[in-house]
Enzyme design. Structure first.
Site, short mmCIF file in Angstrom:
data_model
loop_
_atom_site.label_atom_id
_atom_site.label_comp_id
_atom_site.label_asym_id
_atom_site.label_seq_id
_atom_site.Cartn_x
_atom_site.Cartn_y
_atom_site.Cartn_z
N THR A 1 0.83 -1.22 0.00
CA THR A 1 0.00 0.00 0.00
C THR A 1 0.86 1.26 0.00
O THR A 1 0.62 2.18 -0.79
CB THR A 1 -0.90 0.01 1.26
N CYS A 2 1.83 1.32 0.88
CA CYS A 2 2.60 2.55 1.06
C CYS A 2 3.23 2.99 -0.26
O CYS A 2 3.08 4.14 -0.67
CB CYS A 2 3.68 2.31 2.12
N LYS B 1 2.17 11.68 -1.30
CA LYS B 1 3.11 12.76 -1.01
C LYS B 1 3.62 13.41 -2.29
O LYS B 1 3.94 14.60 -2.30
CB LYS B 1 4.28 12.25 -0.17
N GLY C 1 -1.54 -16.12 -1.23
CA GLY C 1 -1.30 -17.19 -0.25
C GLY C 1 -2.40 -17.33 0.77
O GLY C 1 -3.15 -16.37 1.04
N GLY D 1 -12.39 13.14 8.47
CA GLY D 1 -11.41 14.21 8.69
C GLY D 1 -10.16 13.71 9.37
O GLY D 1 -9.50 14.45 10.08
N GLU E 1 -16.87 15.13 9.20
CA GLU E 1 -16.23 14.29 10.22
C GLU E 1 -17.22 14.03 11.35
O GLU E 1 -17.80 14.97 11.90
CB GLU E 1 -14.96 14.99 10.73
N ARG F 1 -9.16 2.31 7.66
CA ARG F 1 -8.73 1.12 6.93
C ARG F 1 -8.91 -0.12 7.78
O ARG F 1 -8.62 -0.12 8.97
CB ARG F 1 -7.27 1.28 6.48
N ALA G 1 3.44 3.27 7.83
CA ALA G 1 4.44 2.46 7.15
C ALA G 1 5.67 2.23 8.04
O ALA G 1 6.19 1.11 8.11
CB ALA G 1 4.86 3.14 5.86
N HIS H 1 20.51 28.56 12.86
CA HIS H 1 19.70 29.75 12.59
C HIS H 1 19.91 30.19 11.14
O HIS H 1 21.03 30.24 10.68
CB HIS H 1 20.12 30.87 13.53
C1 LIG Z 1 -3.73 7.06 0.92
C2 LIG Z 1 -2.78 6.55 1.97
C3 LIG Z 1 -1.74 7.35 2.39
C4 LIG Z 1 -0.85 6.89 3.35
N1 LIG Z 1 0.17 7.71 3.73
C5 LIG Z 1 1.05 7.28 4.67
C6 LIG Z 1 2.16 8.09 5.05
O1 LIG Z 1 2.35 9.18 4.52
N2 LIG Z 1 3.01 7.63 5.98
C7 LIG Z 1 2.83 6.41 6.58
O2 LIG Z 1 3.63 6.04 7.44
N3 LIG Z 1 1.79 5.60 6.24
C8 LIG Z 1 0.91 6.02 5.29
N4 LIG Z 1 -0.12 5.18 4.91
C9 LIG Z 1 -0.28 3.88 5.60
C10 LIG Z 1 0.70 2.84 5.05
O3 LIG Z 1 0.51 2.73 3.66
C11 LIG Z 1 0.43 1.51 5.74
O4 LIG Z 1 0.51 1.69 7.13
C12 LIG Z 1 1.45 0.45 5.34
O5 LIG Z 1 1.42 0.24 3.96
C13 LIG Z 1 1.15 -0.86 6.08
O6 LIG Z 1 2.07 -1.84 5.71
P1 LIG Z 1 1.68 -3.37 5.80
O7 LIG Z 1 2.91 -4.12 5.39
O8 LIG Z 1 1.06 -3.68 7.09
O9 LIG Z 1 0.52 -3.57 4.71
P2 LIG Z 1 0.43 -3.28 3.15
O10 LIG Z 1 1.36 -2.20 2.74
O11 LIG Z 1 -1.01 -3.10 2.87
O12 LIG Z 1 0.98 -4.60 2.48
C14 LIG Z 1 0.31 -5.81 2.53
C15 LIG Z 1 0.68 -6.60 1.31
O13 LIG Z 1 0.17 -7.91 1.44
C16 LIG Z 1 -0.28 -8.35 0.19
N5 LIG Z 1 -1.26 -9.41 0.42
C17 LIG Z 1 -2.45 -9.32 1.04
N6 LIG Z 1 -3.06 -10.51 1.09
C18 LIG Z 1 -2.23 -11.37 0.48
C19 LIG Z 1 -2.29 -12.77 0.22
N7 LIG Z 1 -3.33 -13.49 0.61
N8 LIG Z 1 -1.25 -13.34 -0.41
C20 LIG Z 1 -0.18 -12.61 -0.80
N9 LIG Z 1 -0.07 -11.31 -0.57
C21 LIG Z 1 -1.08 -10.68 0.06
C22 LIG Z 1 -0.87 -7.12 -0.44
O14 LIG Z 1 -0.92 -7.23 -1.84
C23 LIG Z 1 0.09 -6.03 0.03
O15 LIG Z 1 1.13 -5.80 -0.90
C24 LIG Z 1 -1.00 5.60 3.92
C25 LIG Z 1 -2.05 4.78 3.47
C26 LIG Z 1 -2.92 5.24 2.50
C27 LIG Z 1 -4.00 4.34 2.04
#
Ligand SMILES: Cc1cc2nc3c(=O)[nH]c(=O)nc-3n(C[C@H](O)[C@H](O)[C@H](O)COP(=O)(O)OP(=O)(O)OC[C@H]3O[C@@H](n4cnc5c(N)ncnc54)[C@H](O)[C@@H]3O)c2cc1C
Length: 461
Positions: free
Chosen positions: A45-46, A55, A118, A179, A201, A266, A313, A438
């Site tokens: 996702t990130c 960003k 998986g 919000g 909100e 989420r 992230a 500064h």
């Molecule tokens: C619009 C938006 C903006 C954001 N901005 C920020 C930010 O600026 N800074 C920040 O820190 N965080 C931000 N986040 C949050 C951040 O993206 C998440 O916290 C982070 O991606 C979580 O990581 P994760 O590894 O837990 O999950 P994810 O990044 O969601 O990764 C999970 C992965 O598992 C895979 N997967 C799922 N099920 C299966 C399966 N059954 N088999 C194989 N693969 C699978 C998915 O395809 C995915 O690639 C943002 C999120 C969004 C939606």
């Protein structure tokens, strides 16, 4: 231990997002064999739908604001318009380069990368397209998805951040439902691009997870930017037709716009993945873990957004690294959400770490908490940037700083020192001895601590 073949390893990781790939990289660094399974794109996702692309949009928005406001600085320029396909291709370039780099990194680290969907079939096995991968340990890292509300179907003009990120036009008007951080970031981008934006909100204030003083200042700034918002009111229903979306709130208010962005949080992506069948304890879809990020099933760990808590992230990275080091026997320090820095990248930005004033008073009692706000009005660089805002410190009386909360243009960049202060349990006197360059906005951090240490420089006592 190293695996004998490509279907068994020390660690099998399900999900290649921030949490999963960080775990894979650190584990392989520590000599553990790793199988990393990803159904979609490495980076999750990130990289592809979250932090990085949003960003990039926010940076394009900042450029638009700079062009629009150039007269303030005596520069003759004008904003002619937003070429959304060009903005998107700039964004895709950023994501694409990082994606390529990450793929190369994973390849170079001797991680067995499996592309496919998986399912956990036992505490030690994950099945992908009929092949079983066995791990001495399994790490669940399947991340999260954009939630909607009951009766609110995503499609057409009603969208989540996934679709909003890929719009190839700038809508004339948008209603943002939610919000929180994702909602206000999109609102900020669209407003800078010229859209009429209204945020709805349900809680009493925007960015409700932040310190109340920050929320208030943020609302003032959004009002000044012409971003409308309704707080403390719940969404009731929405319909759409050729002309737009029509939204009704529970108090009877109706509103219309080109697009409705649903940014109501989420949910954990854990359904139908075999977790419950393998005996993993869950709560409303989230995987429950102990301080070591271990589930109730020995050998099965969970990291990132599928565990209850902050969905960020860098928390995912930290979780992944923690689990790899724990499995390797390095005895890493457990991660506490309160120590994790948070940035909201809107205009203005918000940065915070540690306890809010209300949380500190709750936890330590009113008499044991000291609060100080340093106004950016006294900070040279903030004046140069024409931004307002403040840094608020929450201190345990005569003790360490336990919370830092900041608002202002670009102020998120100051989160590094803020988190070092809170995590090292620094006293104001400790920080007051450090010299801040500064004129920088970072200087405001020094000034705030000088004041709290009883020797304010560019601030009234
Ligand atoms: C619009 C938006 C903006 C954001 N901005 C920020 C930010 O600026 N800074 C920040 O820190 N965080 C931000 N986040 C949050 C951040 O993206 C998440 O916290 C982070 O991606 C979580 O990581 P994760 O590894 O837990 O999950 P994810 O990044 O969601 O990764 C999970 C992965 O598992 C895979 N997967 C799922 N099920 C299966 C399966 N059954 N088999 C194989 N693969 C699978 C998915 O395809 C995915 O690639 C943002 C999120 C969004 C939606």
């Amino acid at each position: 231990m190293t695996s004998a073949d490509s279907t068994s390893a020390d660690i099998v990781i399900l999900g290649g997002g921030s949490g999963g790939y960080a775990c894979a990289l650190r584990a392989s660094q520590l000599g553990l064999s790793v199988i990393l399974i990803e159904a979609d794109k490495l980076g999750g996702t990130c990289l592809h739908r979250g932090c990085i692309p949003t960003k990039a949009l926010l940076h394009a928005a900042e450029v638009a604001d700079a062009a629009r406001d150039s007269g303030h600085f005596g520069v003759k320029a004008s904003l002619e318009g937003i070429d959304m396909p060009a903005v998107n291709s700039y964004r895709d370039g950023v994501v694409g380069r990082l994606y390529k780099g990450l793929q190369g990194l994973v390849k170079s680290r001797d991680v067995t990368y499996v592309e496919g969907y998986g399912r956990l079939t036992s505490p030690t096995t994950v099945e992908v397209d009929g092949t079983t991968y066995t791990g001495r340990h399994v790490v669940l890292a399947t991340g999260s998805y954009a939630r909607s509300l009951p009766g609110l179907d995503i499609g057409g003009r009603i969208m989540t951040s996934d679709q909003a990120l890929n719009l190839d036009y700038v809508p004339n008007s948008v209603i943002v439902l939610g919000g929180g951080v994702i909602g206000v970031e999109f609102a900020s981008v669209w407003r800078s691009f010229g859209t009429d934006v209204r945020i709805v909100e349900a809680l009493p204030r925007l960015v409700p997870a932040e310190d109340e003083a920050i929320s208030k200042a943020f609302e003032r700034a959004y009002r000044k930017r012409g971003i409308a918002f309704s707080t403390g009111v719940r969404f009731a229903s929405a319909t759409q037709d050729d002309r737009g979306v029509h939204v009704t709130l529970e108090d009877g208010t109706t509103m219309e716009a080109d697009v409705l962005l649903v940014a109501v949080g989420r949910g954990p992506r854990t359904e139908g993945l075999g977790y419950e069948q393998a005996g993993v304890a869950m709560d409303r879809g989230f995987v429950l873990v102990d301080n070591y990020l271990q589930t109730n099933v020995p050998g099965v760990f969970a990291v990132g957004d599928i565990t209850p808590g902050l969905q960020l992230a860098h928390r995912g990275f930290a979780h992944g690294i923690f689990v790899a080091e724990h499995i390797a026997g390095l005895n890493p320090r457990p991660i506490d959400d309160v120590t994790i820095p948070k940035v909201t990248y809107s205009e203005p930005e918000i940065g915070s770490v540690g306890l809010t004033e209300a949380q500190a008073r709750d936890k330590h009692g009113d008499d044991n908490v000291t609060v100080y706000e340093y106004n950016l009005g006294g900070n040279g660089k903030s004046q140069i940037l024409a931004t307002t805002g403040f840094i608020k410190l929450v201190q345990l009386k005569d003790g360490p700083v336990i919370g830092v909360h900041m608002i202002g243009s670009r102020i998120g960049e100051q989160i590094g020192e803020a988190q070092a202060i809170v995590n090292w349990e620094a006293y104001p006197e400790d920080v007051a001895t450090l010299i801040h360059a500064h004129p920088t906005q970072n200087e405001a951090m020094g000034e705030a601590h000088l004041a709290l240490a009883g020797k304010p420089l560019h601030a009234h006592a």
